[in-house]
Design a protein around this motif. Structure first.
Motif, short mmCIF file in Angstrom:
data_model
loop_
_atom_site.label_atom_id
_atom_site.label_comp_id
_atom_site.label_asym_id
_atom_site.label_seq_id
_atom_site.Cartn_x
_atom_site.Cartn_y
_atom_site.Cartn_z
N MET A 23 -1.90 7.06 1.48
CA MET A 23 -0.51 6.98 1.05
C MET A 23 0.38 7.12 2.28
O MET A 23 0.18 8.02 3.10
N ARG A 24 1.33 6.21 2.41
CA ARG A 24 2.31 6.29 3.49
C ARG A 24 3.68 6.56 2.89
O ARG A 24 4.05 5.97 1.87
N LEU A 25 4.42 7.44 3.53
CA LEU A 25 5.80 7.71 3.12
C LEU A 25 6.73 7.03 4.10
O LEU A 25 6.58 7.20 5.32
N ALA A 26 7.67 6.28 3.59
CA ALA A 26 8.59 5.54 4.45
C ALA A 26 10.02 5.74 3.99
O ALA A 26 10.32 5.75 2.80
N GLY A 27 10.90 5.90 4.96
CA GLY A 27 12.33 5.96 4.69
C GLY A 27 13.05 5.31 5.86
O GLY A 27 12.79 5.67 7.01
N VAL B 275 -4.68 10.51 0.56
CA VAL B 275 -4.31 11.17 1.82
C VAL B 275 -2.95 10.64 2.26
O VAL B 275 -2.78 9.44 2.49
N ASN B 276 -2.00 11.55 2.38
CA ASN B 276 -0.65 11.22 2.83
C ASN B 276 -0.62 11.30 4.35
O ASN B 276 -0.45 12.39 4.92
N ALA B 277 -0.82 10.18 5.01
CA ALA B 277 -0.88 10.16 6.48
C ALA B 277 -0.55 8.77 6.99
O ALA B 277 -0.93 7.77 6.36
N SER C 99 9.88 6.81 0.03
CA SER C 99 9.09 6.25 -1.06
C SER C 99 7.64 6.14 -0.62
O SER C 99 7.36 5.90 0.56
N ALA C 100 6.74 6.33 -1.58
CA ALA C 100 5.31 6.25 -1.28
C ALA C 100 4.83 4.81 -1.38
O ALA C 100 5.26 4.05 -2.25
N SER C 101 3.94 4.47 -0.47
CA SER C 101 3.29 3.16 -0.48
C SER C 101 1.78 3.37 -0.55
O SER C 101 1.21 4.03 0.32
N ILE C 102 1.16 2.82 -1.60
CA ILE C 102 -0.28 2.97 -1.83
C ILE C 102 -0.82 1.63 -2.31
O ILE C 102 -0.13 0.87 -3.00
N ASN C 103 -2.07 1.36 -1.99
CA ASN C 103 -2.72 0.15 -2.47
C ASN C 103 -2.62 0.08 -4.00
O ASN C 103 -3.03 1.01 -4.69
N PRO C 104 -2.06 -1.02 -4.55
CA PRO C 104 -1.91 -1.13 -6.02
C PRO C 104 -3.24 -1.02 -6.76
O PRO C 104 -3.24 -0.72 -7.96
#
Length: 353
Positions: free
Chosen positions: A227-231, A199-201, A332-337
């Protein structure tokens, strides 16, 4: 007119209003046809071609953009870190040629689509596009025999290509009103089987997680991953080496900032900018927008912030490439490895979805 219809349906698809209810009987037909088609492939009546390397599909059931390209880029980097040599296959939205062809960072969106160009530029891995994804995968492997896993950007409903892992991506809109097309925004019902749900939120609430999770999913891999998107920086389109933090832009008094987004969910991009302290004039555009219509001609702004996906097309237009107001915001996406670990484990077992 097309834009007005899109707005109307987008609004209706997030609730069960009069129009959605009127279309509900048609959605049952659509849902039935989708189930029959998937069942034919599952039963082997329709043939799915299997490539000699594992295939991971990144897709969505919610129509439009949910953030598949950033997830694909994250996955390519994660697979490479795990020792794989990944390649990417895509349909290439808007591509003029149906035959398989290679994509490079210098390819034009008109030739191969905007998202494949961005993926090639960001990852440096082999990328091929083609209307028939199995053929594109075969062409990629023939040109790059070192590739030992293929990621397909989109293609969840392209059952003609056999897959080993399916990742279904949602965003903050969840499942909308929960109905399939044309009464709702879903290509398939939320109960559709898959290996992983992302989930991209900015926040994964219990209600959102419950809405997108398949029935019976209580823990990974069934439970959703966030998933978090950060810029946090902007780069001048004419010279990407020239960068400025978004926080610095937010502190410049009197700076007139506009933001444009030709992606599936422009509100997501605008929300990220507001979270950085900016209050831009917002210009939402249709997904895969053609910037040759000069959408910035009448914009009064000192800086116009665009997404990387849109920057790929803006760069091809001399007037926009030389417009000093246009700056790109890479995300860039950030997700638990741990998600990457589970995907790798499944790939090494090569268990079909």
């Amino acid at each position: 007119m097309a834009s007005s219809l899109e707005t109307t349906f987008s609004r209706e698809w997030l609730r069960r209003g009069a129009l959605a209810c009127a279309l509900w009987p048609l959605s049952l037909v659509f849902r039935g046809l989708a189930a029959v088609r998937r069942g034919l492939y599952a039963a082997g009546v329709s043939r799915a071609e299997r490539l000699p390397v594992p295939v991971v599909v990144v897709g969505n059931i919610f129509i439009g953009g949910t953030g598949k390209t950033p997830l694909t880029i994250w996955l390519v980097d994660a697979l490479r870190a795990a020792g794989f040599s990944p390649g990417v296959v895509s349909r290439g939205f808007g591509s003029k040629d149906a035959a398989p062809r290679a994509v490079t960072a210098s390819s034009t969106p008109a030739e191969v689509g905007d998202e494949p160009v961005l993926i090639a530029a960001r990852t440096g891995c082999p990328v091929f596009v083609g209307r028939v994804r199995a053929a594109a995968g075969q062409a990629l492997l023939a040109a790059h025999p070192e590739v030992n896993v293929i990621v397909t950007d989109d293609g969840l409903q392209h059952y003609a290509l056999a897959r080993d892992v399916e990742i279904v991506l949602f965003d903050g809109r969840g499942v909308g009103n929960g109905w399939t097309l044309p009464a709702g925004p879903l290509r398939e019902p939320p109960s559709r089987k898959r290996d992983f749900t992302v989930v991209n939120a900015p926040e994964l609430t219990p209600a959102l997680a419950a809405a997108v999770a398949p029935p019976g999913a209580t823990r990974a891999p069934g439970a959703p991953w966030q998933m978090r998107l950060a810029g946090d920086v902007a780069e001048r389109l004419a010279d990407r080496a020239e960068r400025v933090p978004l926080a610095e832009l937010a502190q410049r008094a009197g700076l007139r900032v506009a933001a444009a987004a030709g992606i599936g969910n422009p509100a997501r991009f605008f929300g990220m900018l507001r979270a950085a302290g900016l209050q831009p004039q917002e210009l939402p555009l249709p997904d895969h927008h053609d910037f040759r219509d000069r959408p910035f001609a009448n914009i009064e702004a000192d800086i116009i912030l665009v997404t990387e996906k849109d920057a790929v097309k803006c760069w091809q237009i001399e007037e926009l490439r030389n417009d000093p107001r246009i700056w790109v915001v890479p995300v860039s996406a950030s997700i638990n490895p741990a998600l990457a670990d589970q995907i790798v484990e499944k790939l090494r077992g090569r268990t079909p979805a």
